[in-house]
Design a protein around this motif. Sequence first.
Motif, PDB file in Angstrom:
ATOM      1  N   SER A  99       0.901  -1.240  -0.027  1.00 47.21           N
ATOM      2  CA  SER A  99      -0.043   0.171  -0.072  1.00 47.21           C
ATOM      3  C   SER A  99       0.760   1.229  -0.083  1.00 47.21           C
ATOM      4  N   VAL A 100       0.460   2.329  -0.593  1.00 47.94           N
ATOM      5  CA  VAL A 100       0.973   3.473  -0.603  1.00 47.94           C
ATOM      6  C   VAL A 100       0.335   4.905  -0.041  1.00 47.94           C
ATOM      7  N   VAL A 101       1.108   5.705   0.512  1.00 51.07           N
ATOM      8  CA  VAL A 101       0.667   7.018   0.756  1.00 51.07           C
ATOM      9  C   VAL A 101       1.353   8.155   0.265  1.00 51.07           C
ATOM     10  N   ALA A 102       1.130   8.907  -0.822  1.00 51.47           N
ATOM     11  CA  ALA A 102       1.839   9.729  -1.616  1.00 51.47           C
ATOM     12  C   ALA A 102       1.341  11.282  -1.564  1.00 51.47           C
ATOM     13  N   HIS A 103       2.293  12.103  -1.529  1.00 50.03           N
ATOM     14  CA  HIS A 103       1.792  13.519  -1.408  1.00 50.03           C
ATOM     15  C   HIS A 103       2.413  14.416  -2.611  1.00 50.03           C
ATOM     16  N   SER A 104       1.991  15.102  -2.864  1.00 50.98           N
ATOM     17  CA  SER A 104       2.107  16.257  -3.982  1.00 50.98           C
ATOM     18  C   SER A 104       3.101  15.682  -5.221  1.00 50.98           C
ATOM     19  N   PHE A 105       4.130  16.234  -5.498  1.00 48.49           N
ATOM     20  CA  PHE A 105       4.927  15.443  -6.469  1.00 48.49           C
ATOM     21  C   PHE A 105       4.896  14.004  -6.398  1.00 48.49           C
ATOM     22  N   GLY A 106       4.837  13.369  -5.260  1.00 46.81           N
ATOM     23  CA  GLY A 106       4.910  11.791  -4.718  1.00 46.81           C
ATOM     24  C   GLY A 106       3.865  11.176  -5.714  1.00 46.81           C
ATOM     25  N   THR A 107       2.596  11.969  -5.454  1.00 51.75           N
ATOM     26  CA  THR A 107       1.413  11.351  -6.281  1.00 51.75           C
ATOM     27  C   THR A 107       1.913  11.460  -7.973  1.00 51.75           C
ATOM     28  N   TYR A 108       2.426  12.463  -8.531  1.00 54.96           N
ATOM     29  CA  TYR A 108       2.844  12.348  -9.990  1.00 54.96           C
ATOM     30  C   TYR A 108       4.045  11.346 -10.061  1.00 54.96           C
ATOM     31  N   ILE A 109       4.866  10.937  -9.083  1.00 54.66           N
ATOM     32  CA  ILE A 109       5.756   9.690  -9.419  1.00 54.66           C
ATOM     33  C   ILE A 109       4.887   8.544  -9.516  1.00 54.66           C
ATOM     34  N   LEU A 110       4.063   8.228  -8.423  1.00 56.30           N
ATOM     35  CA  LEU A 110       3.402   7.083  -8.315  1.00 56.30           C
ATOM     36  C   LEU A 110       2.470   6.814  -9.674  1.00 56.30           C
ATOM     37  N   SER A 111       1.931   8.117 -10.083  1.00 55.42           N
ATOM     38  CA  SER A 111       1.195   7.727 -11.397  1.00 55.42           C
ATOM     39  C   SER A 111       2.179   7.234 -12.726  1.00 55.42           C
ATOM     40  N   GLN A 112       3.177   7.945 -12.535  1.00 53.44           N
ATOM     41  CA  GLN A 112       4.286   7.678 -13.655  1.00 53.44           C
ATOM     42  C   GLN A 112       4.728   5.981 -13.571  1.00 53.44           C
ATOM     43  N   ILE A 113       4.900   5.706 -12.459  1.00 53.11           N
ATOM     44  CA  ILE A 113       5.244   4.395 -12.173  1.00 53.11           C
ATOM     45  C   ILE A 113       4.026   3.193 -12.339  1.00 53.11           C
ATOM     46  N   LEU A 114       2.800   3.747 -12.055  1.00 56.84           N
ATOM     47  CA  LEU A 114       1.854   2.807 -12.532  1.00 56.84           C
ATOM     48  C   LEU A 114       1.399   2.697 -13.954  1.00 56.84           C
ATOM     49  N   GLU A 115       1.815   3.781 -14.833  1.00 63.43           N
ATOM     50  CA  GLU A 115       1.666   3.886 -16.311  1.00 63.43           C
ATOM     51  C   GLU A 115       2.654   3.042 -16.866  1.00 63.43           C
ATOM     52  N   ASP A 116       3.814   3.057 -16.201  1.00 62.86           N
ATOM     53  CA  ASP A 116       5.099   2.519 -17.071  1.00 62.86           C
ATOM     54  C   ASP A 116       5.385   1.137 -16.685  1.00 62.86           C
ATOM     55  N   ALA A 117       5.355   0.771 -15.107  1.00 64.76           N
ATOM     56  CA  ALA A 117       6.143  -0.196 -14.558  1.00 64.76           C
ATOM     57  C   ALA A 117       5.108  -1.404 -14.404  1.00 64.76           C
ATOM     58  N   THR A 118       5.007  -2.194 -15.277  1.00 63.70           N
ATOM     59  CA  THR A 118       3.573  -3.188 -15.101  1.00 63.70           C
ATOM     60  C   THR A 118       4.073  -4.215 -14.233  1.00 63.70           C
ATOM     61  N   ASP A 119       5.341  -4.264 -13.826  1.00 62.25           N
ATOM     62  CA  ASP A 119       5.649  -5.216 -12.628  1.00 62.25           C
ATOM     63  C   ASP A 119       5.096  -4.722 -11.293  1.00 62.25           C
ATOM     64  N   VAL A 120       4.698  -3.697 -11.172  1.00 62.86           N
ATOM     65  CA  VAL A 120       4.368  -2.987  -9.777  1.00 62.86           C
ATOM     66  C   VAL A 120       2.933  -3.001  -9.596  1.00 62.86           C
ATOM     67  N   SER A 121       2.364  -3.758  -8.617  1.00 63.57           N
ATOM     68  CA  SER A 121       1.042  -3.974  -8.128  1.00 63.57           C
ATOM     69  C   SER A 121       0.980  -3.203  -6.822  1.00 63.57           C
ATOM     70  N   LEU A 122      -0.141  -2.820  -6.600  1.00 61.19           N
ATOM     71  CA  LEU A 122      -0.546  -1.964  -5.204  1.00 61.19           C
ATOM     72  C   LEU A 122      -1.861  -2.560  -4.753  1.00 61.19           C
ATOM     73  N   HIS A 123      -2.025  -2.410  -3.586  1.00 57.75           N
ATOM     74  CA  HIS A 123      -3.066  -2.783  -2.637  1.00 57.75           C
ATOM     75  C   HIS A 123      -4.029  -1.693  -2.394  1.00 57.75           C
ATOM     76  N   ARG A 124      -3.567  -0.778  -1.486  1.00 51.99           N
ATOM     77  CA  ARG A 124      -4.563   0.309  -1.202  1.00 51.99           C
ATOM     78  C   ARG A 124      -3.647   1.712  -1.350  1.00 51.99           C
ATOM     79  N   VAL A 125      -4.209   2.783  -1.816  1.00 51.31           N
ATOM     80  CA  VAL A 125      -3.646   4.086  -2.421  1.00 51.31           C
ATOM     81  C   VAL A 125      -4.173   5.171  -1.607  1.00 51.31           C
TER      82      VAL A 125
END
Length: 293
Positions: A133-159
């Motif tokens: 699970s992830v808690v992301a703030h500000s630019f961290g939310t942008y980073i997380l969106s890019q990881i979700l978009e590009d890194a198909t090996d990363v799966s998450l539980h709660r965000v």
Amino acid sequence: MTDSFLTRILGELQNISAGERLAFIKAEISKIDDPDQRELAETALFLGMSVGAPVPREHVVVLVHGIRTYAEWQERLAGALTDKGHENVYPVGYGFFDVLSFLCPIWTRRRPIDRVLREFRAIKTKHRDADISVVAHSFGTYILSQILEDATDVSLHRVILCGCIVPLKFRWDKVMARVKGVVINEVGTLDYWPVIARLVTWGYGASGTFGFKTSFVRDRFHNCGHSDFFEDDLMSKYWLPMLLDGQVVPSDWTRTRSRSSALVSFLSWLPLKSLLLIGAVTGVAVFAMHRVA
């Protein structure tokens, strides 16, 4: 105590809701007069209930901060989770990220994204088959969106997103297959920074001010600004239940909030980047014409 007694109790448990089973078992066992038989029945019944039950998955929480900060909130939230018995919490950072690097739409953003992605993959290697699970703030939310978009090996539980600057047009439908649980977007109605980020550069959005308004994300509104989410009371009330049990605690402000201020609404509408681009092109054209003349 006979086998028929155990068989009957276990059979009846199938028709009783999970929340009422313990009370039912205690009531039935209390009817046994012999103390030894009562203890044996209690042990056998609870053992029978546990056989075949799925082993709970390991759960890891990753905390990703924003720019121009070393994010002391990460350690406070990690400590609050540890106090509740959740020890696998990782505050993740990418160093002090300055405003100019944040505003630049090319070159500078890739480094923090890659660094956080390496952290995710290292955590995944260390905790194989764990829910992350992830808690992301500000630019961290942008980073997380890019990881979700590009890194198909990363799966998450709660965000949990807060101070979110991910564009409203982000294609959540393309990444939700890799998000097992719910995505909460904590919206601050006094938070104007996502609007400014969208206004002055490319790649960001005002989702932290207005919400995503999509079925893939639950927008939860609060009467607060960009970094006000890190008050202990707010994290305890809204984030701990979500991270520990998946419980989404509603916010009254979601229904009672007032309209956005006229200034915020105007800034969200103002096409500043386009105006600046048109001005720059016009200036170059006028300069070129004068040179030719």
